[in-house]
Enzyme design. Structure first.
Site, PDB file in Angstrom:
ATOM      1  N   LYS A 129      17.874   8.486  31.795  1.00 23.49           N
ATOM      2  CA  LYS A 129      17.299   9.225  32.921  1.00 23.49           C
ATOM      3  C   LYS A 129      16.156   8.424  33.530  1.00 23.49           C
ATOM      4  O   LYS A 129      15.342   7.838  32.820  1.00 23.49           O
ATOM      5  CB  LYS A 129      16.808  10.595  32.437  1.00 23.49           C
ATOM      6  CG  LYS A 129      16.266  11.499  33.548  1.00 23.49           C
ATOM      7  CD  LYS A 129      15.841  12.842  32.984  1.00 23.49           C
ATOM      8  CE  LYS A 129      15.274  13.765  34.055  1.00 23.49           C
ATOM      9  NZ  LYS A 129      14.860  15.079  33.504  1.00 23.49           N
ATOM     10  N   SER A 148      16.744  19.187  35.544  1.00 26.12           N
ATOM     11  CA  SER A 148      16.591  17.999  36.374  1.00 26.12           C
ATOM     12  C   SER A 148      17.412  16.804  35.876  1.00 26.12           C
ATOM     13  O   SER A 148      17.581  15.813  36.587  1.00 26.12           O
ATOM     14  CB  SER A 148      15.119  17.588  36.406  1.00 26.12           C
ATOM     15  OG  SER A 148      14.661  17.267  35.096  1.00 26.12           O
ATOM     16  N   SER A 186      15.682  21.365  31.409  1.00 27.36           N
ATOM     17  CA  SER A 186      16.295  20.265  32.152  1.00 27.36           C
ATOM     18  C   SER A 186      17.306  19.430  31.376  1.00 27.36           C
ATOM     19  O   SER A 186      17.946  18.554  31.952  1.00 27.36           O
ATOM     20  CB  SER A 186      15.208  19.344  32.707  1.00 27.36           C
ATOM     21  OG  SER A 186      14.520  19.964  33.765  1.00 27.36           O
TER      22      SER A 186
END
Length: 507
Positions: A89, A164, A188
């Site tokens: 990420k 996210s 997330s």
């Protein structure tokens, strides 16, 4: 005779487990370098339509894969993730590669060091393919807030992958990586895992180092893995967990072999089902799949009992005060002076600050900074931030009391399956409520796993959230494995088409 490219593409027709890949690499049936190249070919074919990867680290990946191949050829020992292709990420910094946190304000920023979780993956032999798209500064529940465009859900590209860590979940679902790292502040990791039909892990706060994580809310942020199955996710957690001198909040508690823990089975475990998570707002199809998962746990020998978590109703407002207040403080460092974006239309220092931040941050990030600054401002601190912290303590104590009577708690991960792109982007409150079942564990600091638990009639994945007490990830994995086993058995005996499966991606 098929070409080398065709052979590599064929190798990826079906996702393989760590164990299968490791056996292939150690037996030299496949080279780690060829495996990495096969993933890059697949990324080139698919990424344009899904927008999962923001940047690729091809040279670094091939060099790492070749080191693995050399070690195997020499008969040298290799790490538990030797040759396994992974994605990171983009809120976790990676040496020499753009690390943007999905934001314009960090466009082009190349850090000189790796996040601890990244360096531990590579030390275990993993091959880092690249950086994954995410909501800007990890603020969002749909991955529509990225400055570089939304990620699309591989199961249905018209829908969001969750946020996210949408890129991290979608990469595993689309088989553009075998495992990935994401971060979870209020859901997330868990919510995208549910929307994409993969496994996502929320470690206990302090279990995994946050060093090298571009901070959103420091008392809530956690780094955790995604994988296509529970055992692989458990293996990654064992690799990245443990004390780190660079992170004062990392725990000294010993790291278990979580994969071995997950093998123990769930027979005899006490499972709590909180009534507060099954009320108004829960989609009936989601509820049905979660109830089926609970029934499967009973079949596996678990003792299921109702529990009460009455302070749950205060979790969303408490979370969005604590998280935004910490975001306001953490994001003050992005000022256009030291690194990142600097507005060209500035004549004074004050203008440079205001223009750089206004032009560099997206709308959702600015909304949360403003909310947090207000909550911390003179005259409002006690009424908002301090009160939210008191509610947080009540939630944590409530979970502690519950875990005195049960070994794990199961809930829906999200109130709905993946929603359509644009469906909630104009209504921030509706978007925030997508985290209604996940923020409680975030505030309490406990651990959890989201595991696929069926699908809606439209074939959209549904995830079950399994929560366990602090540093008790092993129990969460045991319960998740039992749910997973029931799913595998059901899919194996079903004649439904692939589109009815959580893994039924058109890719």
């Amino acid at each position: 005779m098929p070409s080398e490219t065709t052979q590599r593409s064929n190798y990826l027709e079906k996702p393989k487990t760590f164990a299968a890949l490791r056996e292939d690499i150690l037996s030299r049936r496949v080279k780690a370098a060829d495996l990495a190249l096969s993933y890059y070919e697949r990324i080139e074919q698919i990424n344009g339509s899904l927008n999962i990867y923001l940047n690729l680290t091809r040279d670094r990946a091939i060099a790492q894969a070749e080191r693995v191949d050399d070690a195997v050829a020499k008969g040298d020992p290799v790490g538990p993730l030797a040759g396994i292709p992974v994605g990171i990420k983009d809120v976790l910094v990676t040496r020499g590669a753009p690390s943007t946190a999905g934001s314009k304000i960090l466009k082009g920023y190349k850090p000189p060091y790796d996040a601890t979780a990244v360096s531990r993956l590579e030390a275990a032999g993993a091959v880092v393919l690249g950086k994954l798209n995410c909501d800007e500064f990890a603020m969002g529940s749909s991955n529509e807030n990225s400055a570089y465009g939304p990620v699309r859900n591989p199961v249905d590209p018209e829908r969001v992958p969750g946020g996210s860590s949408g890129g991290s979940a979608a990469a595993v679902a689309a088989n553009l990586a075998v495992a990935t790292l994401g971060t979870d502040t209020g859901g997330s990791i868990r919510q995208p895992a549910s929307f994409c039909g993969v496994v996502g892990v929320l470690p206990t706060y302090g279990r995994v180092s946050r060093y090298g994580l571009i901070a959103f809310a420091s008392s809530l942020d956690r780094v955790g893995p995604f994988a296509s199955n529970v055992r692989d996710a458990a293996t990654v957690l064992s690799v990245i967990a443990g004390q780190d001198p660079s992170d004062a909040t990392s725990s000294t508690a010993p790291v278990a072999d979580y994969a071995a823990e997950s093998d123990k089975g769930a027979d005899g475990l006490r499972i709590g089902v909180p009534e507060e998570y099954f009320g108004e707002g829960l989609d009936p199809e989601v509820r049905e799949q979660i109830e089926n998962g609970i029934a499967a746990l009973k079949t596996a020998g678990c003792k299921v009992q109702p529990i009460a978590l009455p302070h749950t109703r205060f979790a969303i407002p408490a979370y969005y005060l604590v998280a935004t207040a910490e975001a306001s403080a953490n994001l003050a460092r992005f000022d256009g002076v030291r690194y990142g974006y600097r507005s060209p239309s500035s004549n004074t220092l004050s203008d440079m600050y205001s223009h750089s931040r206004d032009e560099g941050f997206g709308a959702e990030v600015k909304r949360r900074i403003m909310l947090g600054t207000y909550a911390l401002s003179a005259g409002y601190y006690d009424a908002y931030y301090l009160k939210a912290q008191k509610v947080r303590r009540l939630l944590a104590e409530e979970f502690l009391r519950a875990f005195a009577d049960v070994d794990a708690i199961v809930t829906p991960t999200a109130p709905t399956a993946a929603f359509k792109i644009g469906e909630k982007s104009g209504d921030p409150l509706a978007m925030y409520l997508a985290d209604i079942y996940t923020v409680t564990a975030s505030l309490a600091g406990i651990c959890g796993v989201t595991v696929p638990c069926g699908a809606t009639k439209a074939g959209l994945p549904v995830g079950m959230q399994v929560l366990a007490s602090h540093m008790n990830e092993g129990t969460a994995f045991r319960v998740a494995r039992a749910v997973e086993a029931a799913q595998v058995q059901e899919q194996g005996s079903s004649c439904n088409s692939a589109s009815q499966s959580p893994r039924g991606s058109q890719f």
